[in-house]
Every structure is written in C-alpha cells, then in structure tokens.
Write a protein that holds these residues in place. Structure first.
Motif, PDB file in Angstrom:
ATOM      1  N   THR A   1       0.812  -1.222   0.000  1.00 59.61           N
ATOM      2  CA  THR A   1       0.000   0.000   0.000  1.00 59.61           C
ATOM      3  C   THR A   1       0.844   1.270   0.000  1.00 59.61           C
ATOM      4  OG1 THR A   1      -0.143  -0.011   2.411  1.00 59.61           O
ATOM      5  CG2 THR A   1      -1.924  -1.114   1.185  1.00 59.61           C
ATOM      6  N   GLY A   2       2.157   1.138   0.102  1.00 58.84           N
ATOM      7  CA  GLY A   2       3.028   2.302   0.088  1.00 58.84           C
ATOM      8  C   GLY A   2       3.303   2.897   1.459  1.00 58.84           C
ATOM      9  N   VAL A   3       2.755   2.295   2.522  1.00 55.59           N
ATOM     10  CA  VAL A   3       2.988   2.822   3.869  1.00 55.59           C
ATOM     11  C   VAL A   3       4.482   2.772   4.203  1.00 55.59           C
ATOM     12  CG1 VAL A   3       2.571   2.413   6.332  1.00 55.59           C
ATOM     13  CG2 VAL A   3       0.658   2.336   4.714  1.00 55.59           C
ATOM     14  N   SER A   4       5.154   1.674   3.840  1.00 52.15           N
ATOM     15  CA  SER A   4       6.597   1.558   4.118  1.00 52.15           C
ATOM     16  C   SER A   4       7.399   2.629   3.384  1.00 52.15           C
ATOM     17  CB  SER A   4       7.117   0.176   3.714  1.00 52.15           C
ATOM     18  OG  SER A   4       6.493  -0.822   4.459  1.00 52.15           O
ATOM     19  N   TYR A   5       7.006   2.912   2.151  1.00 55.95           N
ATOM     20  CA  TYR A   5       7.656   3.964   1.369  1.00 55.95           C
ATOM     21  C   TYR A   5       7.461   5.323   2.045  1.00 55.95           C
ATOM     22  CZ  TYR A   5       8.647   7.117  -2.503  1.00 55.95           C
ATOM     23  OH  TYR A   5       9.147   8.123  -3.277  1.00 55.95           O
ATOM     24  N   THR A   6       6.210   5.596   2.458  1.00 56.56           N
ATOM     25  CA  THR A   6       5.904   6.861   3.133  1.00 56.56           C
ATOM     26  C   THR A   6       6.689   6.982   4.428  1.00 56.56           C
ATOM     27  OG1 THR A   6       3.687   6.882   2.174  1.00 56.56           O
ATOM     28  CG2 THR A   6       4.040   8.252   4.124  1.00 56.56           C
ATOM     29  N   GLN A   7       6.773   5.889   5.201  1.00 52.86           N
ATOM     30  CA  GLN A   7       7.520   5.900   6.456  1.00 52.86           C
ATOM     31  C   GLN A   7       8.999   6.146   6.203  1.00 52.86           C
ATOM     32  OE1 GLN A   7       6.373   5.938   9.459  1.00 52.86           O
ATOM     33  NE2 GLN A   7       8.108   5.417  10.741  1.00 52.86           N
ATOM     34  N   GLY A   8       9.555   5.509   5.201  1.00 56.34           N
ATOM     35  CA  GLY A   8      10.963   5.725   4.855  1.00 56.34           C
ATOM     36  C   GLY A   8      11.238   7.172   4.479  1.00 56.34           C
ATOM     37  N   ASN A   9      10.331   7.756   3.693  1.00 55.06           N
ATOM     38  CA  ASN A   9      10.483   9.178   3.321  1.00 55.06           C
ATOM     39  C   ASN A   9      10.380  10.077   4.544  1.00 55.06           C
ATOM     40  OD1 ASN A   9      10.903   8.744   0.623  1.00 55.06           O
ATOM     41  ND2 ASN A   9       8.784   9.129   0.033  1.00 55.06           N
ATOM     42  N   ALA A  10       9.442   9.789   5.429  1.00 54.40           N
ATOM     43  CA  ALA A  10       9.270  10.621   6.625  1.00 54.40           C
ATOM     44  C   ALA A  10      10.510  10.564   7.514  1.00 54.40           C
ATOM     45  CB  ALA A  10       8.037  10.165   7.407  1.00 54.40           C
ATOM     46  N   LEU A  11      11.182   9.414   7.530  1.00 56.14           N
ATOM     47  CA  LEU A  11      12.407   9.265   8.320  1.00 56.14           C
ATOM     48  C   LEU A  11      13.650   9.697   7.553  1.00 56.14           C
ATOM     49  CD1 LEU A  11      11.680   5.791   9.969  1.00 56.14           C
ATOM     50  CD2 LEU A  11      11.529   8.055  11.038  1.00 56.14           C
ATOM     51  N   GLU A  12      13.446  10.117   6.292  1.00 54.72           N
ATOM     52  CA  GLU A  12      14.535  10.562   5.416  1.00 54.72           C
ATOM     53  C   GLU A  12      15.602   9.494   5.238  1.00 54.72           C
ATOM     54  OE1 GLU A  12      15.841  14.360   6.921  1.00 54.72           O
ATOM     55  OE2 GLU A  12      13.927  15.306   6.440  1.00 54.72           O
ATOM     56  N   THR A  13      15.146   8.253   5.040  1.00 54.74           N
ATOM     57  CA  THR A  13      16.058   7.155   4.720  1.00 54.74           C
ATOM     58  C   THR A  13      15.981   6.898   3.222  1.00 54.74           C
ATOM     59  OG1 THR A  13      14.398   5.436   5.015  1.00 54.74           O
ATOM     60  CG2 THR A  13      15.648   6.090   6.977  1.00 54.74           C
ATOM     61  N   ALA A  14      16.905   6.153   2.726  1.00 51.13           N
ATOM     62  CA  ALA A  14      16.925   5.863   1.296  1.00 51.13           C
ATOM     63  C   ALA A  14      16.127   4.604   0.956  1.00 51.13           C
ATOM     64  CB  ALA A  14      18.371   5.707   0.839  1.00 51.13           C
ATOM     65  N   GLN A  15      15.437   4.060   1.922  1.00 46.30           N
ATOM     66  CA  GLN A  15      14.691   2.822   1.674  1.00 46.30           C
ATOM     67  C   GLN A  15      13.396   2.800   2.478  1.00 46.30           C
ATOM     68  OE1 GLN A  15      17.497  -0.141   2.854  1.00 46.30           O
ATOM     69  NE2 GLN A  15      17.144   0.120   5.024  1.00 46.30           N
ATOM     70  N   PRO A  16      12.429   1.966   2.064  1.00 46.41           N
ATOM     71  CA  PRO A  16      11.175   1.846   2.815  1.00 46.41           C
ATOM     72  C   PRO A  16      11.425   1.332   4.230  1.00 46.41           C
ATOM     73  CG  PRO A  16      10.973   0.863   0.636  1.00 46.41           C
ATOM     74  CD  PRO A  16      12.425   1.169   0.844  1.00 46.41           C
ATOM     75  N   LYS A  17      10.608   1.763   5.169  1.00 44.76           N
ATOM     76  CA  LYS A  17      10.712   1.341   6.569  1.00 44.76           C
ATOM     77  C   LYS A  17       9.328   0.978   7.089  1.00 44.76           C
ATOM     78  CE  LYS A  17      15.065   2.217   7.552  1.00 44.76           C
ATOM     79  NZ  LYS A  17      15.988   1.200   7.928  1.00 44.76           N
TER      80      LYS A  17
END
Length: 135
Positions: free
Chosen positions: A8-24
């Motif tokens: 659903t893209g939640v991991s992608y959104t979380q990774g962006n919010a944490l400013e990492t280069a990968q989904p979290k």
C-alpha cells in the motif's frame, strides 16, 4: 503487517518521513490495529442498528484498505499542535515496557482505560516471530 505496509506504500511513506533511502516499517502494527478498531466500530454500529430496526448485518474490513485510508489522510509536518497530543509525562504514565525481548527493549502506548479490579496485563513477553504454532 509487512505485506500490507509494503503493497500500500505505507513503508515507502515511512521511509520518506524518516529521510532514509529505503522503505521502513512503522513502529506500530498500523494496519492490524486500525482494522481491528474499524471492525469493532462496524460491529457496534450493526448491533445498534439491529436493536433499533431488527435484521442482520455484515461487517467487512480489510488490512490493505485500512492502510489506504491512512495514506489518504496525508501527513502532518509537526505533530505537537495536533489535538489530543500527549505530553511526554502523559505518554510515560500510559507507557508499557517489555524489556529483553528478542527484538530488544520495547516501549509502547498501553491501554488508556484503566479499571480498578481488572487491570490490563499481558501473560508473557513479546514472542519471536514464528515461535508459536499456528493453531
């Protein structure tokens, strides 16, 4: 938890919010909790409707649709001005600690409703993924 957050893209959104280069993954079981809350709310509405009007009703929930509902809400830039924000002291008064688990020391927001004669409790620590039989 992992599949719903990934597809659903939640991991992608979380990774962006944490400013990492990968989904979290989110630090809570986001899809599971929300789907449980929505299912419970749906059951309560159905029971109330049955009491007023009679009949029977079906409630359906979906882990992926719950994740998409969260995604559609957007993100807050700063959480501090959000209504109902807990101060650090308030959070600590509700915090539940589960130390020395296979995942390390865990701290989460515990039940906010407290009852004198039946306090909420867990009978054991957080298990390692796959350590229990699926039965």
């Amino acid at each position: 938890m992992v599949n719903e957050q990934a597809v659903t893209g939640v991991s992608y959104t979380q990774g962006n919010a944490l400013e990492t280069a990968q989904p979290k993954l989110t630090p809570v079981y986001l899809c599971d909790f929300l789907t449980g809350f929505l299912g419970t709310f749906g059951a309560m509405v159905a029971l109330a409707r049955r009491a007023k009007e009679g009949g029977s009703y079906r409630v359906q929930v979906s882990l992926c649709q719950s994740a998409m509902l969260i995604q559609r809400q957007g993100l807050l830039e700063q959480f501090k001005p959000a209504p109902g924000h807990l101060s650090q002291a308030e959070f600590e008064s509700y915090a539940v600690y589960d130390n020395n688990t296979s995942y390390g020391d865990l701290k989460s927001l515990g039940p906010v409703i407290r009852m004198n004669e039946t306090p909420p409790q867990w009978s054991r620590t957080t298990p390692t993924l796959g350590s229990d039989k699926a039965e």
